[in-house]
Design a protein around this motif. Structure first.
Motif, PDB file in Angstrom:
ATOM      1  N   ASN A  10      38.336  47.313  32.402  1.00 53.60           N
ATOM      2  CA  ASN A  10      38.302  48.781  32.434  1.00 53.60           C
ATOM      3  C   ASN A  10      39.089  49.340  33.616  1.00 53.60           C
ATOM      4  OD1 ASN A  10      36.659  47.938  34.465  1.00 53.60           O
ATOM      5  ND2 ASN A  10      34.925  49.256  33.965  1.00 53.60           N
ATOM      6  N   GLN A  11      40.034  48.555  34.135  1.00 53.76           N
ATOM      7  CA  GLN A  11      40.832  49.035  35.264  1.00 53.76           C
ATOM      8  C   GLN A  11      42.269  48.540  35.161  1.00 53.76           C
ATOM      9  OE1 GLN A  11      39.501  47.132  39.069  1.00 53.76           O
ATOM     10  NE2 GLN A  11      37.975  46.214  37.736  1.00 53.76           N
ATOM     11  N   PHE A  12      43.105  49.059  36.047  1.00 59.05           N
ATOM     12  CA  PHE A  12      44.507  48.681  36.062  1.00 59.05           C
ATOM     13  C   PHE A  12      44.797  47.865  37.321  1.00 59.05           C
ATOM     14  CE2 PHE A  12      44.436  52.436  33.378  1.00 59.05           C
ATOM     15  CZ  PHE A  12      45.263  52.050  32.322  1.00 59.05           C
ATOM     16  N   ILE A  13      45.745  46.950  37.196  1.00 55.33           N
ATOM     17  CA  ILE A  13      46.193  46.150  38.334  1.00 55.33           C
ATOM     18  C   ILE A  13      47.681  46.413  38.535  1.00 55.33           C
ATOM     19  CG2 ILE A  13      46.568  43.830  39.248  1.00 55.33           C
ATOM     20  CD1 ILE A  13      44.156  42.885  37.666  1.00 55.33           C
ATOM     21  N   ASP A  14      48.035  46.965  39.681  1.00 55.84           N
ATOM     22  CA  ASP A  14      49.439  47.177  40.040  1.00 55.84           C
ATOM     23  C   ASP A  14      49.952  45.932  40.752  1.00 55.84           C
ATOM     24  OD1 ASP A  14      49.558  49.834  39.068  1.00 55.84           O
ATOM     25  OD2 ASP A  14      48.587  50.555  40.900  1.00 55.84           O
ATOM     26  N   PHE A  15      51.191  45.576  40.493  1.00 54.37           N
ATOM     27  CA  PHE A  15      51.763  44.420  41.178  1.00 54.37           C
ATOM     28  C   PHE A  15      53.276  44.568  41.276  1.00 54.37           C
ATOM     29  CE2 PHE A  15      51.654  43.474  36.699  1.00 54.37           C
ATOM     30  CZ  PHE A  15      52.835  42.784  36.419  1.00 54.37           C
ATOM     31  N   PHE A  16      53.851  43.892  42.248  1.00 52.56           N
ATOM     32  CA  PHE A  16      55.285  43.912  42.480  1.00 52.56           C
ATOM     33  C   PHE A  16      55.886  42.571  42.053  1.00 52.56           C
ATOM     34  CE2 PHE A  16      53.597  47.031  45.411  1.00 52.56           C
ATOM     35  CZ  PHE A  16      54.491  48.081  45.297  1.00 52.56           C
ATOM     36  N   VAL A  17      57.029  42.622  41.404  1.00 53.42           N
ATOM     37  CA  VAL A  17      57.720  41.413  40.971  1.00 53.42           C
ATOM     38  C   VAL A  17      59.017  41.276  41.762  1.00 53.42           C
ATOM     39  CG1 VAL A  17      58.869  40.228  39.064  1.00 53.42           C
ATOM     40  CG2 VAL A  17      56.745  41.497  38.654  1.00 53.42           C
ATOM     41  N   GLU A  18      59.177  40.118  42.378  1.00 50.47           N
ATOM     42  CA  GLU A  18      60.394  39.829  43.129  1.00 50.47           C
ATOM     43  C   GLU A  18      61.048  38.580  42.550  1.00 50.47           C
ATOM     44  OE1 GLU A  18      61.956  39.274  47.734  1.00 50.47           O
ATOM     45  OE2 GLU A  18      59.812  39.367  47.300  1.00 50.47           O
ATOM     46  N   ARG A  19      62.286  38.705  42.160  1.00 49.41           N
ATOM     47  CA  ARG A  19      63.014  37.567  41.585  1.00 49.41           C
ATOM     48  C   ARG A  19      63.583  36.704  42.707  1.00 49.41           C
ATOM     49  NH1 ARG A  19      61.588  36.837  36.294  1.00 49.41           N
ATOM     50  NH2 ARG A  19      61.593  38.841  35.193  1.00 49.41           N
ATOM     51  N   LYS A  20      63.175  35.426  42.709  1.00 50.15           N
ATOM     52  CA  LYS A  20      63.615  34.498  43.748  1.00 50.15           C
ATOM     53  C   LYS A  20      64.001  33.170  43.109  1.00 50.15           C
ATOM     54  CE  LYS A  20      60.806  36.144  47.659  1.00 50.15           C
ATOM     55  NZ  LYS A  20      59.807  35.718  48.675  1.00 50.15           N
ATOM     56  N   SER A  54      46.000  36.639  33.439  1.00 51.08           N
ATOM     57  CA  SER A  54      45.158  35.435  33.513  1.00 51.08           C
ATOM     58  C   SER A  54      44.507  35.289  34.881  1.00 51.08           C
ATOM     59  CB  SER A  54      45.993  34.192  33.198  1.00 51.08           C
ATOM     60  OG  SER A  54      46.893  33.882  34.248  1.00 51.08           O
ATOM     61  N   LYS A  55      45.126  35.920  35.895  1.00 52.75           N
ATOM     62  CA  LYS A  55      44.593  35.877  37.258  1.00 52.75           C
ATOM     63  C   LYS A  55      43.822  37.153  37.598  1.00 52.75           C
ATOM     64  CE  LYS A  55      46.638  31.959  38.400  1.00 52.75           C
ATOM     65  NZ  LYS A  55      45.889  30.741  38.761  1.00 52.75           N
ATOM     66  N   GLY A  56      43.611  38.006  36.597  1.00 47.91           N
ATOM     67  CA  GLY A  56      43.001  39.314  36.835  1.00 47.91           C
ATOM     68  C   GLY A  56      41.662  39.254  37.539  1.00 47.91           C
ATOM     69  N   GLN A  57      40.783  38.380  37.086  1.00 47.17           N
ATOM     70  CA  GLN A  57      39.459  38.280  37.698  1.00 47.17           C
ATOM     71  C   GLN A  57      39.557  37.844  39.154  1.00 47.17           C
ATOM     72  OE1 GLN A  57      36.736  35.937  35.395  1.00 47.17           O
ATOM     73  NE2 GLN A  57      35.016  36.271  36.751  1.00 47.17           N
ATOM     74  N   TRP A  58      40.455  36.894  39.432  1.00 41.89           N
ATOM     75  CA  TRP A  58      40.668  36.410  40.802  1.00 41.89           C
ATOM     76  C   TRP A  58      41.211  37.534  41.676  1.00 41.89           C
ATOM     77  CZ3 TRP A  58      44.974  36.083  43.926  1.00 41.89           C
ATOM     78  CH2 TRP A  58      44.869  35.259  45.063  1.00 41.89           C
ATOM     79  N   ILE A  59      42.183  38.310  41.145  1.00 43.48           N
ATOM     80  CA  ILE A  59      42.782  39.404  41.904  1.00 43.48           C
ATOM     81  C   ILE A  59      41.738  40.455  42.264  1.00 43.48           C
ATOM     82  CG2 ILE A  59      44.423  41.324  41.793  1.00 43.48           C
ATOM     83  CD1 ILE A  59      46.162  39.520  39.988  1.00 43.48           C
TER      84      ILE A  59
END
Length: 240
Positions: A10-20, A54-59
């Protein structure tokens, strides 16, 4: 670096993607609680979205832990007896005492803040900041000496050391200036985590990227670096 968002529960997770140039998809929660994912250019964005989900709960678990300790941020301190302060991986209780000999020292689980006027908030804040900075230069300098012994045979010369507050990283290698910048907050982590950060930045003077060569050297010089990084990112940062 691009910002993305997924819906989890019931929530949103913001994240940044960096190509390396990295082999695996890596996820980290930075000291400012932002979620960062690094991945190779060949990794599809849909795969990254599924990975983050898949890592949502951990985050969410770890961000919640961060938020539980955030009320003790530096600018919300009262600097009164009983407050908890972290130093080299251990928690210390503050004891504010009136004294003509103004000093800060730690002993047997306590940090003693001694000054003429124990109600002078500004003075207490400056004294604690100065104490942390003094300790940081000493401990980081000792760590730099120790890590240089490991890497100097690869032609890496001693860089200058600078300390400053940084929001989203523990350290940074300034190759052109032959300087490494280390986050002042790192003084609150155990020495073996400090050694990892220092060595990580030193390796950048050999490989100014996060290529396989970079990680191969890091692994050769410090086989347990991933364990130290995990402790730093998952256990120590939420205490800061």
């Amino acid at each position: 670096m691009e910002k993305h968002q997924i819906h989890f529960g019931n929530q949103f997770i913001d994240f940044f993607v960096e190509r390396k140039d990295v082999k695996n998809v890596n996820l980290n929660i930075k000291p400012d609680m932002t979620v960062h994912v690094s991945a190779n250019e060949k990794v599809p964005l849909n795969f990254i979205y599924d990975f983050v989900k898949s890592k949502g709960q951990w985050i969410i678990k770890h961000i919640k832990q961060f938020e539980e300790v955030l009320p003790l941020k530096q600018n919300e301190r009262e600097y009164v007896s009983g407050e908890s302060f972290k130093y080299l991986g251990k928690q210390y209780r503050l004891r504010v005492e009136q004294s003509t000999n103004e000093t800060v020292k730690y002993f047997r689980g306590f940090i003693y803040l001694q000054l003429q006027n124990p109600t002078d908030f500004s003075k207490k804040e400056k004294m604690m900041d100065a104490w942390y900075k003094e300790k940081a230069y000493k401990v980081f300098g000792e760590s730099l000496n120790k890590m240089l012994v490991l890497i100097e045979k690869y032609g890496v010369e001693r860089p200058s050391l600078e300390i400053r507050m940084m929001k989203a990283r523990w350290g940074s290698a300034q190759i052109d200036n032959k300087t490494i910048l280390i986050n002042t907050e790192l003084i609150k982590a155990p020495k073996y985590c400090i050694d990892y950060v220092i060595l990580h930045e030193l390796v950048h003077f050999k490989y100014n990227n996060h290529s396989d060569s970079f990680y191969n050297m890091l692994f050769t010089l410090m086989p347990d670096w991933e364990k130290r990084k995990k402790i730093l990112d998952e256990e120590i940062v939420r205490e800061l």
